[in-house]
Design an enzyme around this catalytic site. Structure first.
Site, PDB file in Angstrom:
ATOM      1  N   HIS A 134      19.066  32.416  21.744  1.00 13.57           N
ATOM      2  CA  HIS A 134      20.034  32.616  20.653  1.00 13.57           C
ATOM      3  C   HIS A 134      21.111  33.567  21.185  1.00 13.57           C
ATOM      4  CE1 HIS A 134      21.416  34.283  16.770  1.00 13.57           C
ATOM      5  NE2 HIS A 134      20.872  33.218  16.187  1.00 13.57           N
ATOM      6  N   ASP A 211      11.929  38.002  21.971  1.00 12.28           N
ATOM      7  CA  ASP A 211      12.624  37.742  20.720  1.00 12.28           C
ATOM      8  C   ASP A 211      11.666  36.907  19.868  1.00 12.28           C
ATOM      9  OD1 ASP A 211      14.041  36.596  18.685  1.00 12.28           O
ATOM     10  OD2 ASP A 211      15.762  35.994  19.886  1.00 12.28           O
ATOM     11  N   GLN A 214      11.767  33.694  15.607  1.00  7.65           N
ATOM     12  CA  GLN A 214      11.271  32.404  15.105  1.00  7.65           C
ATOM     13  C   GLN A 214       9.770  32.237  15.342  1.00  7.65           C
ATOM     14  OE1 GLN A 214      13.032  30.576  13.250  1.00  7.65           O
ATOM     15  NE2 GLN A 214      15.085  31.327  13.692  1.00  7.65           N
ATOM     16  N   LYS A 237      13.468  36.283   7.797  1.00  8.05           N
ATOM     17  CA  LYS A 237      12.972  34.970   8.227  1.00  8.05           C
ATOM     18  C   LYS A 237      11.475  34.827   7.956  1.00  8.05           C
ATOM     19  CE  LYS A 237      16.370  34.716  11.968  1.00  8.05           C
ATOM     20  NZ  LYS A 237      17.296  33.648  11.623  1.00  8.05           N
ATOM     21  N   CYS A 375      23.884  29.027  16.872  1.00  6.62           N
ATOM     22  CA  CYS A 375      24.019  30.228  17.731  1.00  6.62           C
ATOM     23  C   CYS A 375      23.341  30.037  19.080  1.00  6.62           C
ATOM     24  CB  CYS A 375      23.490  31.479  17.051  1.00  6.62           C
ATOM     25  SG  CYS A 375      24.372  31.904  15.561  1.00  6.62           S
TER      26      CYS A 375
HETATM   27  N1  PMP Z   1      16.840  35.121  17.789  1.00  5.29           N
HETATM   28  C1  PMP Z   1      16.521  33.933  17.278  1.00  5.29           C
HETATM   29  C2  PMP Z   1      15.649  33.012  18.084  1.00  5.29           C
HETATM   30  C3  PMP Z   1      16.993  33.567  16.024  1.00  5.29           C
HETATM   31  O1  PMP Z   1      16.670  32.372  15.514  1.00  5.29           O
HETATM   32  C4  PMP Z   1      17.793  34.467  15.293  1.00  5.29           C
HETATM   33  C5  PMP Z   1      18.353  34.107  13.921  1.00  5.29           C
HETATM   34  N2  PMP Z   1      18.800  32.798  13.809  1.00  5.29           N
HETATM   35  C6  PMP Z   1      18.088  35.704  15.868  1.00  5.29           C
HETATM   36  C7  PMP Z   1      17.592  35.991  17.112  1.00  5.29           C
HETATM   37  C8  PMP Z   1      18.921  36.709  15.156  1.00  5.29           C
HETATM   38  O2  PMP Z   1      18.276  37.154  14.004  1.00  5.29           O
HETATM   39  P1  PMP Z   1      19.051  38.073  12.949  1.00  5.29           P
HETATM   40  O3  PMP Z   1      20.333  37.352  12.632  1.00  5.29           O
HETATM   41  O4  PMP Z   1      18.120  38.153  11.804  1.00  5.29           O
HETATM   42  O5  PMP Z   1      19.303  39.386  13.616  1.00  5.29           O
END
Ligand code: PMP
Length: 417
Positions: A134, A211, A214, A237, A375
């Site tokens: 991401h 990270d 997910q 999430k 993203c």
């Molecule tokens: N890493 C991953 C794999 C994500 O899916 C996301 C959110 N789509 C993020 C990081 C960022 O999370 P946040 O916007 O809650 O900081």
């Protein structure tokens, strides 16, 4: 992969009722159609227990923490620290001082990129990430590498969306100061072999950040078993509030790293000559935090724990297989991301049709999906597509909803081609 969909559980029950009944936002119509919410990787809906906890907090113990001698402040401080302990047990951290409240995954990764960068990264060093990160796990490292004169190296992936572990091993050399990879890809659904990734990095003397944005809502996480050095995730999430997240860090690392932000709460003493920083975890929690978010994150963790992570994982994997089997039958539809180990996210590309157009039509049919690059622009570049239509599942989704999705997708495609 051929899957027998007959044994798939149709819906998740909670106290004998469909778990969806715990989520008021799901019980509405959009454009006159009952809402189906398949945008869970972006954010999940919230159960009553979390919604009530937020209201209870403001109706009873609202006050600033860690500084007040008065009753409400003590109660709020206690609830804040109880929540930290709950999260620590949820991820099996050795101690709650290894659990830092952040704004979310992005904030946690930025915290480590910044502090670790200034602590350990110098000209000529490198950082490893993967091809399916991401943007939150790319850009902070690019910023840090730019400042420190370091290079970003990327573990490549194959067409199925699986990391090439041999290539990873080749990248691991003495210049690598940290590895940062996602546990689960938000676009491809791939579950990466993070334990192996960590093991190999450690053989190279390199710490690893995971990270888990997910992963934490789909897979049971044990930070001691994984042996990761850092792990970040977001409350929103995992059925919790927005604006709150967790950064786990091994105590030995957090002790060594400099603070990220200066301000109240992260200090022991301040004079104009200098400052003595506070103990962990407070050293990394400057200023008034998201108190209500931190306290009510506990309700989200309790909710997941009550449902049972193993049961959640099994159920959601069933939904993923059910949906994958159905969409494979639709002409023009291709699944992007066919890793053997997958969870929850299902990305689709429809030949000759822009994902945005599919998303708009599905929306009018009451179905919330996400379209675009999610993203992960480098993933789109890899597959040479502008974006995908992504479904991502949560515990309240059902096979009936997937049936309705499949019919609606077919109708949308018919309208567009
Ligand atoms: N890493 C991953 C794999 C994500 O899916 C996301 C959110 N789509 C993020 C990081 C960022 O999370 P946040 O916007 O809650 O900081």
């Amino acid at each position: 992969m051929e899957v027998n969909t007959e044994n798939i559980v149709k819906q998740f029950l909670y106290q004998g009722e469909p778990v969806a009944q715990q989520f008021p936002a799901l019980h509405q119509s959009v454009y006159g159609k009952p809402l189906i919410y398949f945008d869970n990787a972006a954010t999940t809906q919230k159960p009553y227990s979390v919604i009530h906890a937020i209201s209870d907090y403001y109706s009873t113990i609202n006050s600033n923490i860690h500084r007040g001698v008065h009753y409400l402040s003590q109660k709020a401080t206690e609830a804040y620290e109880v929540s930290r302990n709950t999260v620590a047990s949820f991820i099996n951290a050795r101690s709650s001082s290894e659990v830092i409240f952040t704004k979310g995954t992005t904030d946690g990764i930025n915290l480590i990129a910044d502090t670790f960068g200034s602590y350990a990264v110098n000209e000529g060093d490198s950082v490893i990430i993967s091809a399916m990160e991401h943007h939150s796990n790319i850009v902070p490292w690019q910023i840090m590498c730019g400042k420190r004169g370091a290079t970003l190296k990327v573990i490549p992936m194959n067409e199925a969306g699986e990391l090439l572990m041999d290539e990873y091993e080749k990248l691991l050399d003495e210049t690598v100061k940290i590895v940062a990879v996602t546990y689960v890809s938000n676009t491809l659904g791939t579950v990466n072999p993070v334990k192996k990734i960590i093991e190999l990095a450690h053989l190279n003397g390199t710490p690893v950040l995971i990270d888990a944005a997910q992963a934490v809502q789909h897979i049971s996480i044990d930070v001691q078993d994984l042996d990761c050095d850092f792990l970040a995730f977001s409350g929103h999430k995992m059925y919790g509030p927005t604006g709150i997240g967790i950064l786990y860090g091994k105590e030995e690392w957090l002790e060594k790293l400099p603070p990220y932000q200066g301000g109240g709460d992260m200090i022991k003493t301040v004079t104009f000559k200098g400052t003595e920083y506070n103990d962990l975890p407070f050293k990394f929690e400057a200023g008034t935090p998201h108190i209500e978010g931190a306290i009510t994150l506990k309700s989200a963790v309790d909710f997941i724990t009550e449902l049972g992570m193993d049961e959640i994982s099994a159920f959601e994997t069933g939904l993923l297989h059910y949906a994958s089997t159905q969409v494979r039958e639709i002409p023009r539809v291709e699944i992007i991301g066919n890793a053997i180990a997958k969870t929850s996210a299902l990305s689709l590309s429809v030949k000759g049709v822009h994902p945005y157009d599919v998303g708009v039509l599905l929306d009018k049919m009451g179905i919330a999906v996400r379209t675009g690059h999610h993203c992960t622009q480098p993933v789109m570049d890899f597959y040479c597509i502008p974006g995908t239509v992504r479904l991502s599942f949560a515990v309240y989704n059902t096979t009936d909803e997937i049936d309705r999705f499949t019919e609606s997708l077919q109708r949308a495609i018919n309208m567009l081609v």
